[in-house]
Design a protein around this motif. Structure first.
Motif, PDB file in Angstrom:
ATOM      1  N   LEU A 126       0.845  -1.184   0.000  1.00 14.92           N
ATOM      2  CA  LEU A 126       0.000   0.000   0.000  1.00 14.92           C
ATOM      3  C   LEU A 126       0.882   1.237   0.000  1.00 14.92           C
ATOM      4  O   LEU A 126       1.945   1.255   0.615  1.00 14.92           O
ATOM      5  N   LYS A 127       0.423   2.272  -0.690  1.00 16.60           N
ATOM      6  CA  LYS A 127       1.195   3.508  -0.743  1.00 16.60           C
ATOM      7  C   LYS A 127       0.820   4.409   0.427  1.00 16.60           C
ATOM      8  O   LYS A 127      -0.342   4.544   0.768  1.00 16.60           O
ATOM      9  N   THR A 128       1.830   5.033   1.004  1.00 18.28           N
ATOM     10  CA  THR A 128       1.630   6.013   2.064  1.00 18.28           C
ATOM     11  C   THR A 128       1.443   7.376   1.429  1.00 18.28           C
ATOM     12  O   THR A 128       2.175   7.747   0.513  1.00 18.28           O
ATOM     13  N   ASN A 129       0.467   8.119   1.916  1.00 11.90           N
ATOM     14  CA  ASN A 129       0.290   9.489   1.479  1.00 11.90           C
ATOM     15  C   ASN A 129       1.405  10.316   2.111  1.00 11.90           C
ATOM     16  O   ASN A 129       1.469  10.472   3.328  1.00 11.90           O
ATOM     17  N   ARG A 130       2.312  10.832   1.297  1.00 13.28           N
ATOM     18  CA  ARG A 130       3.521  11.475   1.811  1.00 13.28           C
ATOM     19  C   ARG A 130       3.223  12.793   2.525  1.00 13.28           C
ATOM     20  O   ARG A 130       3.913  13.163   3.469  1.00 13.28           O
ATOM     21  N   SER A 131       2.209  13.519   2.078  1.00 11.54           N
ATOM     22  CA  SER A 131       1.884  14.767   2.771  1.00 11.54           C
ATOM     23  C   SER A 131       1.337  14.473   4.162  1.00 11.54           C
ATOM     24  O   SER A 131       1.624  15.194   5.117  1.00 11.54           O
ATOM     25  N   ALA A 132       0.573  13.409   4.301  1.00 14.38           N
ATOM     26  CA  ALA A 132       0.046  13.035   5.622  1.00 14.38           C
ATOM     27  C   ALA A 132       1.174  12.531   6.517  1.00 14.38           C
ATOM     28  O   ALA A 132       1.169  12.779   7.721  1.00 14.38           O
ATOM     29  N   ALA A 133       2.150  11.850   5.940  1.00 13.09           N
ATOM     30  CA  ALA A 133       3.255  11.314   6.732  1.00 13.09           C
ATOM     31  C   ALA A 133       4.066  12.436   7.377  1.00 13.09           C
ATOM     32  O   ALA A 133       4.657  12.252   8.438  1.00 13.09           O
ATOM     33  N   LYS A 134       4.088  13.605   6.740  1.00  9.95           N
ATOM     34  CA  LYS A 134       4.833  14.732   7.286  1.00  9.95           C
ATOM     35  C   LYS A 134       4.036  15.485   8.348  1.00  9.95           C
ATOM     36  O   LYS A 134       4.602  16.260   9.102  1.00  9.95           O
ATOM     37  N   ARG A 135       2.734  15.294   8.387  1.00 10.77           N
ATOM     38  CA  ARG A 135       1.876  16.077   9.272  1.00 10.77           C
ATOM     39  C   ARG A 135       1.459  15.355  10.546  1.00 10.77           C
ATOM     40  O   ARG A 135       1.081  15.995  11.521  1.00 10.77           O
ATOM     41  N   PHE A 136       1.489  14.034  10.544  1.00 13.41           N
ATOM     42  CA  PHE A 136       0.949  13.281  11.671  1.00 13.41           C
ATOM     43  C   PHE A 136       1.997  12.369  12.278  1.00 13.41           C
ATOM     44  O   PHE A 136       2.846  11.819  11.580  1.00 13.41           O
ATOM     45  N   ARG A 137       1.911  12.182  13.605  1.00 10.76           N
ATOM     46  CA  ARG A 137       2.780  11.257  14.332  1.00 10.76           C
ATOM     47  C   ARG A 137       1.915  10.426  15.262  1.00 10.76           C
ATOM     48  O   ARG A 137       0.866  10.870  15.709  1.00 10.76           O
ATOM     49  N   LYS A 138       2.404   9.247  15.596  1.00  9.10           N
ATOM     50  CA  LYS A 138       1.668   8.377  16.497  1.00  9.10           C
ATOM     51  C   LYS A 138       2.208   8.523  17.911  1.00  9.10           C
ATOM     52  O   LYS A 138       3.409   8.647  18.114  1.00  9.10           O
ATOM     53  N   THR A 139       1.328   8.493  18.909  1.00  8.85           N
ATOM     54  CA  THR A 139       1.751   8.536  20.301  1.00  8.85           C
ATOM     55  C   THR A 139       2.034   7.107  20.761  1.00  8.85           C
ATOM     56  O   THR A 139       1.754   6.141  20.048  1.00  8.85           O
ATOM     57  N   GLY A 140       2.539   6.970  21.961  1.00  9.45           N
ATOM     58  CA  GLY A 140       2.834   5.650  22.493  1.00  9.45           C
ATOM     59  C   GLY A 140       1.605   4.798  22.675  1.00  9.45           C
ATOM     60  O   GLY A 140       1.660   3.575  22.574  1.00  9.45           O
TER      61      GLY A 140
END
Length: 66
Positions: A4-18
């Protein structure tokens, strides 16, 4: 099953918490900052916040490997 392809703009905007929640940056801190108070700019808008539960599903679809 294909990759599956990752949306690169979303990858730069969001992070996961613990705990698995998704963090985001707050809006309205890029330009037109003269009339905004320091309290608003630096105390409130600088903090990270969580993505709302209703939007979380869409973010997870954009970031399948997060």
């Amino acid at each position: 099953m294909p990759k599956l392809k990752t949306n690169r703009s979303a990858a730069k905007r969001f992070r996961k918490t613990g705990s698995g929640k998704i963090r985001r940056r707050k809006a309205y801190k890029n330009h037109l900052l003269n009339h905004k108070s320091s309290e608003r700019k630096y105390r409130r808008l600088s903090q990270l916040s969580l993505v709302d539960k209703r939007d979380e599903e869409n973010v997870r679809l954009m970031l399948p490997y997060m």
